[in-house]
Scaffold this motif. Sequence first.
Motif, PDB file in Angstrom:
ATOM      1  N   ALA A 184      -0.678  45.445 -19.883  1.00 60.11           N
ATOM      2  CA  ALA A 184      -1.098  44.757 -21.043  1.00 60.11           C
ATOM      3  C   ALA A 184      -0.791  43.082 -20.895  1.00 60.11           C
ATOM      4  O   ALA A 184      -1.399  42.573 -21.405  1.00 60.11           O
ATOM      5  CB  ALA A 184      -0.005  45.254 -22.242  1.00 60.11           C
ATOM      6  N   TRP A 185       0.488  43.171 -20.381  1.00 55.49           N
ATOM      7  CA  TRP A 185       0.736  41.500 -20.051  1.00 55.49           C
ATOM      8  C   TRP A 185       0.068  40.886 -18.914  1.00 55.49           C
ATOM      9  O   TRP A 185      -0.554  39.919 -18.915  1.00 55.49           O
ATOM     10  CB  TRP A 185       2.214  41.265 -20.057  1.00 55.49           C
ATOM     11  CG  TRP A 185       2.519  39.964 -19.720  1.00 55.49           C
ATOM     12  CD1 TRP A 185       2.677  38.847 -20.835  1.00 55.49           C
ATOM     13  CD2 TRP A 185       2.843  39.270 -18.483  1.00 55.49           C
ATOM     14  NE1 TRP A 185       3.172  37.658 -20.132  1.00 55.49           N
ATOM     15  CE2 TRP A 185       3.313  37.986 -18.898  1.00 55.49           C
ATOM     16  CE3 TRP A 185       2.994  39.961 -17.261  1.00 55.49           C
ATOM     17  CZ2 TRP A 185       3.471  37.019 -17.601  1.00 55.49           C
ATOM     18  CZ3 TRP A 185       3.487  38.868 -16.304  1.00 55.49           C
ATOM     19  CH2 TRP A 185       3.566  37.382 -16.424  1.00 55.49           C
ATOM     20  N   GLY A 186       0.342  41.685 -17.527  1.00 59.21           N
ATOM     21  CA  GLY A 186      -0.166  40.981 -16.498  1.00 59.21           C
ATOM     22  C   GLY A 186      -1.434  40.863 -16.380  1.00 59.21           C
ATOM     23  O   GLY A 186      -2.081  39.789 -15.505  1.00 59.21           O
ATOM     24  N   PHE A 187      -2.290  42.002 -16.694  1.00 56.62           N
ATOM     25  CA  PHE A 187      -3.893  42.016 -16.345  1.00 56.62           C
ATOM     26  C   PHE A 187      -4.290  41.495 -17.823  1.00 56.62           C
ATOM     27  O   PHE A 187      -4.996  40.583 -17.473  1.00 56.62           O
ATOM     28  CB  PHE A 187      -4.133  43.416 -16.053  1.00 56.62           C
ATOM     29  CG  PHE A 187      -5.723  43.395 -15.967  1.00 56.62           C
ATOM     30  CD1 PHE A 187      -6.332  42.972 -14.848  1.00 56.62           C
ATOM     31  CD2 PHE A 187      -6.630  43.847 -16.892  1.00 56.62           C
ATOM     32  CE1 PHE A 187      -7.658  43.222 -14.637  1.00 56.62           C
ATOM     33  CE2 PHE A 187      -7.942  43.902 -16.565  1.00 56.62           C
ATOM     34  CZ  PHE A 187      -8.548  43.567 -15.763  1.00 56.62           C
ATOM     35  N   HIS A 188      -4.479  42.451 -18.771  1.00 56.55           N
ATOM     36  CA  HIS A 188      -5.100  41.983 -19.947  1.00 56.55           C
ATOM     37  C   HIS A 188      -4.672  40.395 -20.299  1.00 56.55           C
ATOM     38  O   HIS A 188      -5.783  39.884 -20.745  1.00 56.55           O
ATOM     39  CB  HIS A 188      -4.835  42.879 -21.223  1.00 56.55           C
ATOM     40  CG  HIS A 188      -5.605  44.285 -20.760  1.00 56.55           C
ATOM     41  ND1 HIS A 188      -6.933  44.233 -20.437  1.00 56.55           N
ATOM     42  CD2 HIS A 188      -5.224  45.511 -20.810  1.00 56.55           C
ATOM     43  CE1 HIS A 188      -7.266  45.704 -20.263  1.00 56.55           C
ATOM     44  NE2 HIS A 188      -6.246  46.323 -20.434  1.00 56.55           N
ATOM     45  N   LEU A 228      -4.021  38.958  -5.404  1.00 60.64           N
ATOM     46  CA  LEU A 228      -3.533  38.077  -4.408  1.00 60.64           C
ATOM     47  C   LEU A 228      -2.267  37.437  -5.146  1.00 60.64           C
ATOM     48  O   LEU A 228      -1.252  37.136  -4.339  1.00 60.64           O
ATOM     49  CB  LEU A 228      -4.553  36.943  -4.046  1.00 60.64           C
ATOM     50  CG  LEU A 228      -5.778  37.519  -3.284  1.00 60.64           C
ATOM     51  CD1 LEU A 228      -6.841  36.491  -3.073  1.00 60.64           C
ATOM     52  CD2 LEU A 228      -5.446  37.943  -1.874  1.00 60.64           C
ATOM     53  N   GLU A 229      -2.289  37.178  -6.386  1.00 62.44           N
ATOM     54  CA  GLU A 229      -1.267  36.382  -7.027  1.00 62.44           C
ATOM     55  C   GLU A 229       0.075  37.419  -6.896  1.00 62.44           C
ATOM     56  O   GLU A 229       1.064  36.838  -6.898  1.00 62.44           O
ATOM     57  CB  GLU A 229      -1.620  36.206  -8.450  1.00 62.44           C
ATOM     58  CG  GLU A 229      -0.673  35.398  -9.309  1.00 62.44           C
ATOM     59  CD  GLU A 229      -0.790  35.157 -10.753  1.00 62.44           C
ATOM     60  OE1 GLU A 229      -0.059  34.629 -11.583  1.00 62.44           O
ATOM     61  OE2 GLU A 229      -2.080  35.609 -11.019  1.00 62.44           O
ATOM     62  N   TRP A 230      -0.078  38.493  -7.137  1.00 64.35           N
ATOM     63  CA  TRP A 230       1.101  39.607  -7.377  1.00 64.35           C
ATOM     64  C   TRP A 230       1.356  40.284  -6.218  1.00 64.35           C
ATOM     65  O   TRP A 230       2.314  41.100  -6.204  1.00 64.35           O
ATOM     66  CB  TRP A 230       0.730  40.374  -8.543  1.00 64.35           C
ATOM     67  CG  TRP A 230       0.962  39.672  -9.912  1.00 64.35           C
ATOM     68  CD1 TRP A 230      -0.105  39.293 -10.666  1.00 64.35           C
ATOM     69  CD2 TRP A 230       2.056  39.216 -10.508  1.00 64.35           C
ATOM     70  NE1 TRP A 230       0.404  38.809 -11.556  1.00 64.35           N
ATOM     71  CE2 TRP A 230       1.645  38.436 -11.443  1.00 64.35           C
ATOM     72  CE3 TRP A 230       3.475  38.782 -10.104  1.00 64.35           C
ATOM     73  CZ2 TRP A 230       2.628  37.759 -12.276  1.00 64.35           C
ATOM     74  CZ3 TRP A 230       4.224  38.503 -11.007  1.00 64.35           C
ATOM     75  CH2 TRP A 230       3.752  37.784 -12.129  1.00 64.35           C
ATOM     76  N   TRP A 231       0.709  40.037  -4.789  1.00 67.16           N
ATOM     77  CA  TRP A 231       0.877  40.921  -3.917  1.00 67.16           C
ATOM     78  C   TRP A 231       2.562  40.387  -3.497  1.00 67.16           C
ATOM     79  O   TRP A 231       2.969  39.383  -3.288  1.00 67.16           O
ATOM     80  CB  TRP A 231       0.071  40.639  -2.694  1.00 67.16           C
ATOM     81  CG  TRP A 231       0.369  40.994  -1.330  1.00 67.16           C
ATOM     82  CD1 TRP A 231       0.970  40.293  -0.406  1.00 67.16           C
ATOM     83  CD2 TRP A 231       0.129  42.413  -0.912  1.00 67.16           C
ATOM     84  NE1 TRP A 231       1.216  40.995   0.724  1.00 67.16           N
ATOM     85  CE2 TRP A 231       0.692  42.278   0.468  1.00 67.16           C
ATOM     86  CE3 TRP A 231      -0.133  43.466  -1.439  1.00 67.16           C
ATOM     87  CZ2 TRP A 231       0.681  43.425   1.176  1.00 67.16           C
ATOM     88  CZ3 TRP A 231      -0.333  44.566  -0.804  1.00 67.16           C
ATOM     89  CH2 TRP A 231       0.086  44.608   0.680  1.00 67.16           C
TER      90      TRP A 231
END
Length: 230
Positions: free
Chosen positions: A72-76, A29-32
Amino acid sequence: MSEWWTYGLRDLLLFSPRTYYRLFELYNLEWWPLQILALALGVAVFVLLLRGGERAGRAIAVILVACWLWVAWGFHWQRYASINLAASYFAWAFAVQALLLLWSGVVRGRLTPAAVGRLQQYAGLGLFLFALLIFPLMGPLLGRSLTQAEVFGMAPDPTALATLGALLIAGSRPAWALFPIPVAWCLISGATLWAMDAPDFAVVPLAAILVVALAVGGAVMHARAGRSGK
């Protein structure tokens, strides 16, 4: 106090399945609508795999580098670290994989789609399509919300599977340094899902094991063909 060896993997899990899948929902939802771009990049990689050639291989590597860095950055780092203490280490591992892809795929051109055995080629393309198109639908098919879908280029599992599929088509002499991190992640993810009693826990690990078996088998056959041709 119980001895440490009496604890199982489920006892070490610090979050519930509901929390885990809710994480993907908030992330999506944040990155849609970034998911649309990610899927478009995946389609571009598939077309490049079919086209072949050195330029296609370098373009594939560039896209995969971007995907691994983003996960690496956006999810983890930004999301998974909020519920899993090990997520920061996963982020660094994914960043290292991106650097390895940059070196092997972009600089050295080791991701060029090449003539491999038919089984290996079909398996690689099939795995890539599975990661790109089927994997995001697995959650909804198992009763989870579509907003919790795991998309190539944004979620770790389909990104790792798609990368392994691409590696399987990258010639009879694979860049072996690019295999350990995706395979290790697939095993870790499978163990996590098993600890959560997820019905699909075996899908990702088994796919990774199949890729390794096919890659090793293809390399062995290529080596034997080279010796017999001398």
